[in-house]
Design a protein around this motif. Structure first.
Motif, PDB file in Angstrom:
ATOM      1  N   THR A 122      -1.484 -29.504 -20.200  1.00  0.00           N
ATOM      2  CA  THR A 122      -0.412 -30.007 -19.340  1.00  0.00           C
ATOM      3  C   THR A 122       0.621 -28.915 -19.080  1.00  0.00           C
ATOM      4  OG1 THR A 122      -0.692 -32.242 -20.217  1.00  0.00           O
ATOM      5  CG2 THR A 122       1.395 -31.766 -19.114  1.00  0.00           C
ATOM      6  N   GLU A 123       0.911 -28.115 -20.095  1.00  0.00           N
ATOM      7  CA  GLU A 123       1.928 -27.077 -19.959  1.00  0.00           C
ATOM      8  C   GLU A 123       1.549 -26.064 -18.886  1.00  0.00           C
ATOM      9  OE1 GLU A 123       2.361 -29.288 -23.500  1.00  0.00           O
ATOM     10  OE2 GLU A 123       0.604 -28.128 -22.845  1.00  0.00           O
ATOM     11  N   ALA A 126       1.432 -27.813 -15.333  1.00  0.00           N
ATOM     12  CA  ALA A 126       2.747 -28.128 -14.789  1.00  0.00           C
ATOM     13  C   ALA A 126       3.319 -26.934 -14.039  1.00  0.00           C
ATOM     14  CB  ALA A 126       3.687 -28.559 -15.915  1.00  0.00           C
ATOM     15  N   VAL A 127       3.097 -25.745 -14.559  1.00  0.00           N
ATOM     16  CA  VAL A 127       3.567 -24.529 -13.885  1.00  0.00           C
ATOM     17  C   VAL A 127       2.835 -24.352 -12.557  1.00  0.00           C
ATOM     18  CG1 VAL A 127       3.727 -22.010 -14.046  1.00  0.00           C
ATOM     19  CG2 VAL A 127       4.184 -23.422 -16.062  1.00  0.00           C
ATOM     20  N   LEU A 128       1.530 -24.589 -12.556  1.00  0.00           N
ATOM     21  CA  LEU A 128       0.746 -24.469 -11.327  1.00  0.00           C
ATOM     22  C   LEU A 128       1.177 -25.502 -10.291  1.00  0.00           C
ATOM     23  CD1 LEU A 128      -2.812 -23.902 -12.867  1.00  0.00           C
ATOM     24  CD2 LEU A 128      -1.266 -22.183 -11.916  1.00  0.00           C
ATOM     25  N   LEU A 129       1.410 -26.735 -10.743  1.00  0.00           N
ATOM     26  CA  LEU A 129       1.815 -27.772  -9.792  1.00  0.00           C
ATOM     27  C   LEU A 129       3.201 -27.464  -9.219  1.00  0.00           C
ATOM     28  CD1 LEU A 129       0.672 -30.441  -8.630  1.00  0.00           C
ATOM     29  CD2 LEU A 129       2.233 -31.610 -10.161  1.00  0.00           C
ATOM     30  N   PHE A 141       5.694 -35.990   1.582  1.00  0.00           N
ATOM     31  CA  PHE A 141       4.790 -35.820   0.446  1.00  0.00           C
ATOM     32  C   PHE A 141       5.554 -35.291  -0.764  1.00  0.00           C
ATOM     33  CE2 PHE A 141       1.948 -35.384   4.151  1.00  0.00           C
ATOM     34  CZ  PHE A 141       1.008 -36.366   3.840  1.00  0.00           C
ATOM     35  N   HIS A 142       5.390 -35.992  -1.918  1.00  0.00           N
ATOM     36  CA  HIS A 142       6.109 -35.637  -3.136  1.00  0.00           C
ATOM     37  C   HIS A 142       5.119 -35.520  -4.298  1.00  0.00           C
ATOM     38  CE1 HIS A 142       9.895 -36.658  -1.072  1.00  0.00           C
ATOM     39  NE2 HIS A 142       9.208 -37.673  -0.563  1.00  0.00           N
ATOM     40  N   PHE A 143       5.211 -34.425  -5.046  1.00  0.00           N
ATOM     41  CA  PHE A 143       4.304 -34.166  -6.166  1.00  0.00           C
ATOM     42  C   PHE A 143       4.994 -34.499  -7.498  1.00  0.00           C
ATOM     43  CE2 PHE A 143       2.748 -31.497  -2.774  1.00  0.00           C
ATOM     44  CZ  PHE A 143       1.369 -31.513  -2.913  1.00  0.00           C
ATOM     45  N   TYR A 144       4.200 -35.065  -8.435  1.00  0.00           N
ATOM     46  CA  TYR A 144       4.716 -35.407  -9.763  1.00  0.00           C
ATOM     47  C   TYR A 144       3.715 -34.954 -10.829  1.00  0.00           C
ATOM     48  CZ  TYR A 144       7.981 -38.441  -7.260  1.00  0.00           C
ATOM     49  OH  TYR A 144       8.951 -38.921  -6.416  1.00  0.00           O
ATOM     50  N   VAL A 145       4.250 -34.366 -11.896  1.00  0.00           N
ATOM     51  CA  VAL A 145       3.404 -33.873 -12.991  1.00  0.00           C
ATOM     52  C   VAL A 145       2.906 -35.037 -13.830  1.00  0.00           C
ATOM     53  CG1 VAL A 145       3.369 -32.499 -15.112  1.00  0.00           C
ATOM     54  CG2 VAL A 145       4.554 -31.636 -13.083  1.00  0.00           C
ATOM     55  N   GLY A 146       1.611 -35.010 -14.156  1.00  0.00           N
ATOM     56  CA  GLY A 146       1.017 -36.003 -15.040  1.00  0.00           C
ATOM     57  C   GLY A 146       0.594 -35.370 -16.353  1.00  0.00           C
ATOM     58  N   THR A 147      -0.684 -35.508 -16.697  1.00  0.00           N
ATOM     59  CA  THR A 147      -1.224 -34.980 -17.951  1.00  0.00           C
ATOM     60  C   THR A 147      -2.434 -34.106 -17.671  1.00  0.00           C
ATOM     61  OG1 THR A 147      -0.525 -36.975 -19.121  1.00  0.00           O
ATOM     62  CG2 THR A 147      -2.177 -35.596 -20.205  1.00  0.00           C
ATOM     63  N   SER A 148      -2.488 -32.944 -18.305  1.00  0.00           N
ATOM     64  CA  SER A 148      -3.603 -32.018 -18.153  1.00  0.00           C
ATOM     65  C   SER A 148      -3.820 -31.715 -16.669  1.00  0.00           C
ATOM     66  CB  SER A 148      -4.855 -32.588 -18.824  1.00  0.00           C
ATOM     67  OG  SER A 148      -5.936 -31.679 -18.746  1.00  0.00           O
ATOM     68  N   TYR A 149      -5.025 -31.977 -16.159  1.00  0.00           N
ATOM     69  CA  TYR A 149      -5.337 -31.682 -14.757  1.00  0.00           C
ATOM     70  C   TYR A 149      -5.000 -32.837 -13.828  1.00  0.00           C
ATOM     71  CZ  TYR A 149      -9.367 -34.632 -15.766  1.00  0.00           C
ATOM     72  OH  TYR A 149     -10.169 -35.689 -16.132  1.00  0.00           O
ATOM     73  N   ARG A 150      -4.500 -33.952 -14.369  1.00  0.00           N
ATOM     74  CA  ARG A 150      -4.311 -35.187 -13.606  1.00  0.00           C
ATOM     75  C   ARG A 150      -2.847 -35.337 -13.175  1.00  0.00           C
ATOM     76  NH1 ARG A 150      -6.056 -36.247 -18.779  1.00  0.00           N
ATOM     77  NH2 ARG A 150      -8.268 -36.655 -19.079  1.00  0.00           N
TER      78      ARG A 150
END
Length: 399
Positions: A122-123, A126-129, A141-150
């Motif tokens: 996830t760490e 999150a940087v990539l997202l 369009f709005h992006f939100y961090v989840g878990t791992s690749y999801r």
């Protein structure tokens, strides 16, 4: 009486030649599950309503007692609930996987190598997202961090468009699998340009790890409307899972969400932490019901690894089911436990199917003396069959 569902995601499979014609569940050493099967009941259950896609979303809703035909509004909205995304009735949520694509010059000629980018942390993701978000986020369009690749994309005043699940097309060229919607397709292409030479991916490739080099959108849906788990069951329930989908179902049904440090949805998750959390919530916190979800067997099925899927099943038996069953017995608690997969994830296909799955039901107050082992073959030989998966919970809870 305490009640438990222990769910090995994607644990069911089909016979594999390298295992002597056995499934991973048949082949794996599972002494505790086999002991409980010999003292309990095994059978088959149909968790995916006919005509619906065999996803963990529909299947886990079904196992929890929510008929997917009535309550399913898409996978991503459930995950959005888990990570606290504020959804309006006019919003559409989409799953945003960060996947590994091959690196041909033309985006359409690329192939999905890995839907999970090597189970990236996830760490890192999150940087990539955040890099994607900086370039592509708009008022729509709005992006939100989840878990791992999801992760999650919210599309304001969006459409529930038909999108391809990445784990359904592993190893295939993506040209005819891309969204028809131009905005979504364009964002996916641009995400590759943003990510392919990101320092994190350069470092991952140096280490021999799969780079997380493209967004992949799927699982579109609208805001869900689920009733509280206690409303019909009259049980106080808790959810233990590393996966946002299951946490979102718990949030939507007003169940307690228990976060376990080190639980990551992979083969090397914190098994002991999950088992201890289940025991604590039942014996110390006064809850009646706990749902313990293990993602590992499903992930290993998607990876096509026979060895790792067998290992995931063996760890589920030794490090989850055994300590929970023995811990409840030592605490003097009567309990009913059902063990099952939500759906099969056959190694040969590397994706989900809607085949019936085997269940194991054990009641500490009504032990039997049978000669069964817990696996697909023996469960199918019994006369026990539950044709509507959402009624399994009634059987478990004796409703």
């Amino acid at each position: 009486m305490k009640y438990l569902v222990i769910l090995g995601d994607g644990m069911a499979d089909r016979p594999i030649e390298s295992l002597g014609g056995r499934t991973p569940l048949e082949y794996a050493k599972t002494p505790k599950m086999d002991e409980l099967a010999a003292k309990g009941e095994i059978g088959m259950v149909h968790t995916i309503p006919d005509g619906m896609k065999p996803g963990s979303d529909t299947a886990n809703l079904s196992v929890l007692g929510y008929n997917p035909r009535e309550f399913y509004s898409g996978r991503s909205p459930l995950e959005a609930l888990s990570i606290g995304v504020p959804m309006k009735d006019t919003d559409v949520a989409l799953r945003c996987n960060i996947v590994t694509l091959s690196e041909e010059d033309n985006y359409e000629d690329r192939t999905i190598i890995d839907h999970s980018s090597g189970e990236i942390s996830t760490e890192e993701c999150a940087v990539l997202l955040e890099a994607v978000k900086k370039e592509l986020e708009t008022d729509i369009f709005h992006f939100y961090v989840g878990t791992s690749y999801r992760h999650c994309l919210i599309w304001e005043n969006g459409e529930v468009v038909d999108l391809v699940q990445p784990h359904d097309v592993l190893g295939q060229k993506i040209g005819d699998k891309l969204p028809e919607n131009e905005a979504l397709r364009t964002m996916m292409k641009k995400s590759y340009d943003i990510l392919v030479n990101h320092p994190i991916n350069i470092e991952r490739k140096k280490k021999g790890l799969n780079p997380a080099n493209s967004c992949w959108f799927w699982g579109a849906g609208t805001k869900p409307a689920l009733y509280p788990f206690t409303e019909r069951t009259h049980k106080q329930g808790a959810m233990i899972s590393a996966v946002d989908l299951l946490k979102g179902i718990a949030v939507g049904t007003s169940m307690k969400v228990i976060t376990v440090d080190g639980a990551n949805g992979g083969l090397d998750t914190n098994y002991e932490g999950k088992a201890n959390a289940a025991l604590d919530v039942l014996t110390k916190d006064g809850y009646d019901f706990v749902y313990v979800h293990l993602e590992g067997p499903d992930e290993m099925g998607h990876q096509g690894s026979v060895e790792k899927k067998v290992k995931a099943i063996e760890r589920l038996d030794e490090r989850i089911i055994r300590p929970i069953a023995e811990g409840l017995a030592e605490a003097g608690e009567d309990f009913r436990m059902v063990v099952l997969p939500d759906h099969p994830t056959p190694i040969s296909l590397r994706t989900h199917t809607a085949d019936n799955v085997p269940y194991l039901l054990y009641d500490s107050t009504a032990e039997r003396s049978e000669n069964w082992h817990y696996n697909e073959r023996e469960a199918a030989q019994t006369a026990n069959f539950i044709p509507e998966g959402h009624k399994l919970i009634e059987y478990l809870l004796q409703m």
